[in-house]
Design a protein around this motif. Structure first.
Motif, PDB file in Angstrom:
ATOM      1  N   HIS A   1     -19.056 115.758  50.897  1.00 31.73           N
ATOM      2  CA  HIS A   1     -19.719 116.744  51.768  1.00 31.73           C
ATOM      3  C   HIS A   1     -18.686 117.605  52.489  1.00 31.73           C
ATOM      4  CE1 HIS A   1     -23.854 114.979  51.770  1.00 31.73           C
ATOM      5  NE2 HIS A   1     -23.176 113.891  51.437  1.00 31.73           N
ATOM      6  N   ASP A   2     -19.044 118.867  52.761  1.00 35.46           N
ATOM      7  CA  ASP A   2     -18.126 119.716  53.521  1.00 35.46           C
ATOM      8  C   ASP A   2     -18.327 119.593  55.023  1.00 35.46           C
ATOM      9  OD1 ASP A   2     -20.399 121.267  53.940  1.00 35.46           O
ATOM     10  OD2 ASP A   2     -19.551 123.101  53.094  1.00 35.46           O
ATOM     11  N   GLY A   3     -19.313 118.822  55.447  1.00 37.65           N
ATOM     12  CA  GLY A   3     -19.523 118.538  56.864  1.00 37.65           C
ATOM     13  C   GLY A   3     -19.281 117.068  57.145  1.00 37.65           C
ATOM     14  N   THR A   4     -19.020 116.732  58.403  1.00 41.50           N
ATOM     15  CA  THR A   4     -18.855 115.325  58.762  1.00 41.50           C
ATOM     16  C   THR A   4     -20.209 114.629  58.729  1.00 41.50           C
ATOM     17  OG1 THR A   4     -19.086 115.831  61.105  1.00 41.50           O
ATOM     18  CG2 THR A   4     -16.834 115.766  60.217  1.00 41.50           C
ATOM     19  N   SER A   5     -20.191 113.311  58.685  1.00 39.30           N
ATOM     20  CA  SER A   5     -21.404 112.485  58.679  1.00 39.30           C
ATOM     21  C   SER A   5     -22.383 112.891  57.585  1.00 39.30           C
ATOM     22  CB  SER A   5     -22.076 112.504  60.057  1.00 39.30           C
ATOM     23  OG  SER A   5     -21.196 111.967  61.020  1.00 39.30           O
TER      24      SER A   5
ATOM     25  N   SER B   1     -11.460 115.551  37.540  1.00 35.97           N
ATOM     26  CA  SER B   1     -10.115 116.136  37.628  1.00 35.97           C
ATOM     27  C   SER B   1     -10.083 117.331  38.569  1.00 35.97           C
ATOM     28  CB  SER B   1      -9.614 116.529  36.243  1.00 35.97           C
ATOM     29  OG  SER B   1     -10.472 117.498  35.675  1.00 35.97           O
ATOM     30  N   SER B   2     -11.266 117.839  38.915  1.00 37.67           N
ATOM     31  CA  SER B   2     -11.391 118.944  39.862  1.00 37.67           C
ATOM     32  C   SER B   2     -12.734 118.814  40.568  1.00 37.67           C
ATOM     33  CB  SER B   2     -11.313 120.279  39.124  1.00 37.67           C
ATOM     34  OG  SER B   2     -11.721 121.334  39.973  1.00 37.67           O
ATOM     35  N   LEU B   3     -12.796 119.226  41.817  1.00 36.93           N
ATOM     36  CA  LEU B   3     -14.076 119.245  42.539  1.00 36.93           C
ATOM     37  C   LEU B   3     -14.662 120.650  42.564  1.00 36.93           C
ATOM     38  CD1 LEU B   3     -13.378 116.806  45.515  1.00 36.93           C
ATOM     39  CD2 LEU B   3     -14.518 116.340  43.342  1.00 36.93           C
ATOM     40  N   GLY B   4     -14.123 121.543  41.738  1.00 31.13           N
ATOM     41  CA  GLY B   4     -14.647 122.903  41.642  1.00 31.13           C
ATOM     42  C   GLY B   4     -14.601 123.622  42.973  1.00 31.13           C
ATOM     43  N   SER B   5     -15.726 124.234  43.344  1.00 37.61           N
ATOM     44  CA  SER B   5     -15.768 125.009  44.593  1.00 37.61           C
ATOM     45  C   SER B   5     -15.650 124.131  45.833  1.00 37.61           C
ATOM     46  CB  SER B   5     -17.062 125.826  44.658  1.00 37.61           C
ATOM     47  OG  SER B   5     -18.179 124.957  44.715  1.00 37.61           O
ATOM     48  N   MET B   6     -15.791 122.819  45.669  1.00 36.52           N
ATOM     49  CA  MET B   6     -15.637 121.905  46.810  1.00 36.52           C
ATOM     50  C   MET B   6     -14.195 121.420  46.968  1.00 36.52           C
ATOM     51  SD  MET B   6     -18.145 121.196  48.874  1.00 36.52           S
ATOM     52  CE  MET B   6     -17.756 119.563  49.471  1.00 36.52           C
ATOM     53  N   GLY B   7     -13.278 121.924  46.145  1.00 35.05           N
ATOM     54  CA  GLY B   7     -11.873 121.565  46.282  1.00 35.05           C
ATOM     55  C   GLY B   7     -11.357 121.939  47.663  1.00 35.05           C
ATOM     56  N   ASP B   8     -10.668 121.015  48.308  1.00 33.56           N
ATOM     57  CA  ASP B   8     -10.117 121.210  49.656  1.00 33.56           C
ATOM     58  C   ASP B   8     -11.187 121.510  50.699  1.00 33.56           C
ATOM     59  OD1 ASP B   8      -7.532 120.733  48.760  1.00 33.56           O
ATOM     60  OD2 ASP B   8      -7.117 122.848  48.393  1.00 33.56           O
ATOM     61  N   ARG B   9     -12.404 120.981  50.493  1.00 31.69           N
ATOM     62  CA  ARG B   9     -13.488 121.208  51.458  1.00 31.69           C
ATOM     63  C   ARG B   9     -14.173 119.925  51.910  1.00 31.69           C
ATOM     64  NH1 ARG B   9     -17.608 125.197  49.026  1.00 31.69           N
ATOM     65  NH2 ARG B   9     -18.667 124.668  50.958  1.00 31.69           N
ATOM     66  N   THR B  10     -13.754 118.769  51.436  1.00 36.78           N
ATOM     67  CA  THR B  10     -14.439 117.515  51.760  1.00 36.78           C
ATOM     68  C   THR B  10     -14.123 117.053  53.181  1.00 36.78           C
ATOM     69  OG1 THR B  10     -14.463 116.806  49.459  1.00 36.78           O
ATOM     70  CG2 THR B  10     -14.722 115.093  51.107  1.00 36.78           C
ATOM     71  N   SER B  11     -15.184 116.824  53.964  1.00 33.57           N
ATOM     72  CA  SER B  11     -15.035 116.305  55.337  1.00 33.57           C
ATOM     73  C   SER B  11     -15.664 114.929  55.517  1.00 33.57           C
ATOM     74  CB  SER B  11     -15.652 117.274  56.347  1.00 33.57           C
ATOM     75  OG  SER B  11     -14.880 118.465  56.393  1.00 33.57           O
ATOM     76  N   SER B  12     -16.489 114.494  54.556  1.00 28.90           N
ATOM     77  CA  SER B  12     -17.045 113.147  54.570  1.00 28.90           C
ATOM     78  C   SER B  12     -17.430 112.770  53.137  1.00 28.90           C
ATOM     79  CB  SER B  12     -18.259 113.039  55.491  1.00 28.90           C
ATOM     80  OG  SER B  12     -19.294 113.918  55.110  1.00 28.90           O
TER      81      SER B  12
END
Length: 199
Positions: free
Chosen positions: A167-171, A184-195
């Motif tokens: 998720h890109d938001g916490t909790s 091997s890639s998270l696509g558009s969620m690359g460098d966006r995971t917060s939880s």
């Protein structure tokens, strides 16, 4: 002459003291500033459990991926010191992940990587209780910032029948993407995971 001699002795004593203090400080245990591979665990939660009940174990970091995997698996998996990845076959063979036919205590649920294609810094996540994502249990890491990995994950692997929901938001809020087994890639969620929730 005596004054010059005592000055030199004082300077020499000061240099010896400074050198000794530097060596003692270097040998003293403390956080490894170059640590790049961290490990954290979480208690298994039953389906429907409150997000607020999730408590992460203390984050432990190492300078090598091999050390992190050894720690996360309770020394069941020992890799070559220069290793940068581990195979599922190695994990299953050592009993470090749960399968349908064999459950593991303290199962690995996922490895998150800073770079795509499983490179860079890593965060190995395990279940401090339970046997993986079987029988209606799940694991959640509600704040990647508390683990030093907020908006840093670009690839991931999941284990023990878990599906990683990034998720890109916490909790577990906001936009999300799933990782099933190996991404091997998270696509558009690359460098966006917060939880992350492992279900």
């Amino acid at each position: 002459m005596r004054r010059r001699r005592s000055t030199w002795l004082a300077v020499l004593a000061a240099l010896i003291l400074v050198s000794w203090q530097a060596q003692a400080a270097q040998a003293a245990p403390g956080p490894d500033k170059s640590a790049r591979h961290c490990v954290a665990g979480l208690q298994a939660l039953p389906t429907g459990a409150s997000v607020s009940t999730a408590k992460t174990t203390e984050l432990t970091c190492f300078s090598s991926f091999a050390q992190a995997i050894a720690y996360a698996t309770g020394d069941r998996v020992k890799l070559a010191p220069e290793a940068t990845t581990v195979t599922e076959k190695q994990l299953v063979g050592a009993g470090a992940v749960s399968t349908r036919s064999a459950v593991a205590a303290r199962p690995l649920v996922g490895i998150e990587y800073e770079d795509s294609n499983y490179g860079g810094d890593s965060l190995t996540l395990y279940g401090a209780s339970g046997t993986g994502c079987y029988s209606g249990t799940w694991y959640g890491f509600p704040s990647m910032a508390s683990l030093g990995f907020d908006n840093r994950i670009s690839s991931a692997r999941t284990y023990s029948n878990c599906l990683g929901k990034h998720h890109d938001g916490t909790s577990y809020t906001g936009t999300f993407t799933y990782c099933d087994s190996s991404c091997s890639s998270l696509g558009s969620m690359g460098d966006r995971t917060s939880s992350i929730k492992f279900i």
